[in-house]
Write an enzyme that holds these catalytic residues in place. Structure first.
Site, mmCIF file in Angstrom:
data_model
loop_
_atom_site.group_PDB
_atom_site.id
_atom_site.type_symbol
_atom_site.label_atom_id
_atom_site.label_comp_id
_atom_site.label_asym_id
_atom_site.label_seq_id
_atom_site.Cartn_x
_atom_site.Cartn_y
_atom_site.Cartn_z
ATOM 1 N N TYR A 163 0.840 -1.209 0.000
ATOM 2 C CA TYR A 163 0.000 0.000 0.000
ATOM 3 C C TYR A 163 0.873 1.257 0.000
ATOM 4 C CZ TYR A 163 -3.752 3.142 1.589
ATOM 5 O OH TYR A 163 -4.670 4.157 1.699
ATOM 6 N N PHE A 196 -9.589 8.443 8.158
ATOM 7 C CA PHE A 196 -10.937 8.948 7.868
ATOM 8 C C PHE A 196 -11.981 7.868 8.096
ATOM 9 C CE2 PHE A 196 -10.899 13.243 6.107
ATOM 10 C CZ PHE A 196 -9.542 13.493 6.196
#
Ligand code: NAD
Length: 257
Positions: A163, A196
């Site tokens: 990632y 988030f």
């Protein structure tokens, strides 16, 4: 040229069916842009496109032909794309070596293909359409591209090697892409979000969400997707923002785990 001057222009949000992309699609619609969602999730994408009176396109961002077909649909139904926000992404977790075995190369490659190459396919193809269109403003502006990186590009945690590599690539291509497109009036920025509250984190128990939020210096909570959408609108609004990666993270610096 302010955000209000972009009203009526076509915007594409990849990964627009969910999370940060969905919030971005809502914010751009509220600002008066006509929004197309590129996503694999037909149900959620169609439902949101209907709510926003926008357009849903079933697109796999890692497939150049699929992206080209989506862009053809946008061009035919909404006009030349003027704004592209790349939010499509995946975040599988695996260590470089796990139980003595090397990282599965298929999983590594897929992460790079979707997050990095997928963003580049959409950006380069959308940019070609922006460049082919007439300038949108007297200063020669033709469009804005916003890619989504992550704080993992800078402080990747244990298990984030694929990632982080994909997001580091997004950071690395921001300035050269902005330079490549500068003489055509296309700006390029990237946003590097912290933590988030999207479906990814919503699936965690509430005490885990609270403890993650508490690691953010200020405000000590998880970010709201609408706050990401707000930054997208600010970037579109501000003509001097170009070639920059903006951390949106409440000052968090991730620990190794
Ligand atoms: P999400 O899972 O809610 O949304 C991602 C969307 O991308 C989904 O709708 C999914 O269907 C779509 N998608 C996945 N692969 C695709 C493909 N090949 N083609 C088209 N669409 C595809 O995730 P999110 O949390 O909203 O994340 C959005 C972006 O923000 C991602 O790039 C993610 O890496 C990045 N990000 C998120 C956070 C966070 O805290 N949520 C933090 C940093 C970075």
């Amino acid at each position: 040229m302010d955000l209000k001057d972009w009203a009526g222009a076509a915007a594409i949000v990849t990964g627009g069916a969910s999370g940060l992309g969905a919030a971005t699609a809502k914010a751009l619609t509220q600002a008066g842009l006509k929004v197309a969602l590129f996503d694999l999730s037909d149900d959620m994408g169609t439902a949101l496109a209907t709510e926003l009176e926008g357009l849903f396109c079933h697109v796999d961002v890692s497939d150049p032909a699929s992206v080209a077909a989506g862009l053809d649909k946008v061009q035919a139904e909404l006009g030349a794309p003027r704004v592209l926000v790349n939010c499509a992404g995946i975040a599988p977790a695996s260590k470089t070596v796990s139980r003595g075995e090397p990282h599965d190369i298929g999983a590594f490659t897929k992460t790079i293909n979707v997050n990095l190459i997928g963003s580049f396919i959409c950006a380069s193809q959308a940019a070609a359409r922006m460049v082919a269109a007439d300038p949108f403003a007297p200063d020669g502006a033709r469009g804005v591209i916003i890619n989504t990186a992550s704080v993992a590009a800078f402080d990747g945690q244990i298990g984030q090697v694929a990632y982080s590599a994909s997001k580091g690539g997004i950071v690395g291509m921001t300035l050269p892409m902005a330079r490549d497109l500068a003489d055509k009036g296309v700006r390029v920025c990237a946003i590097a979000p912290g933590l988030f509250l999207t479906p990814l984190l919503e699936g965690l128990p509430e005490d885990v969400q609270t403890s993650l939020g508490a690691q953010v210096p200020f405000p000590s909570r998880l970010g709201q997707p609408a706050e990401f959408g707000k930054l997208v609108c600010s970037i579109v609004d501000n003509p001097m923002l170009n070639g920059e990666v903006i951390r949106l993270d409440g000052a968090i610096r991730m620990a190794p785990r």
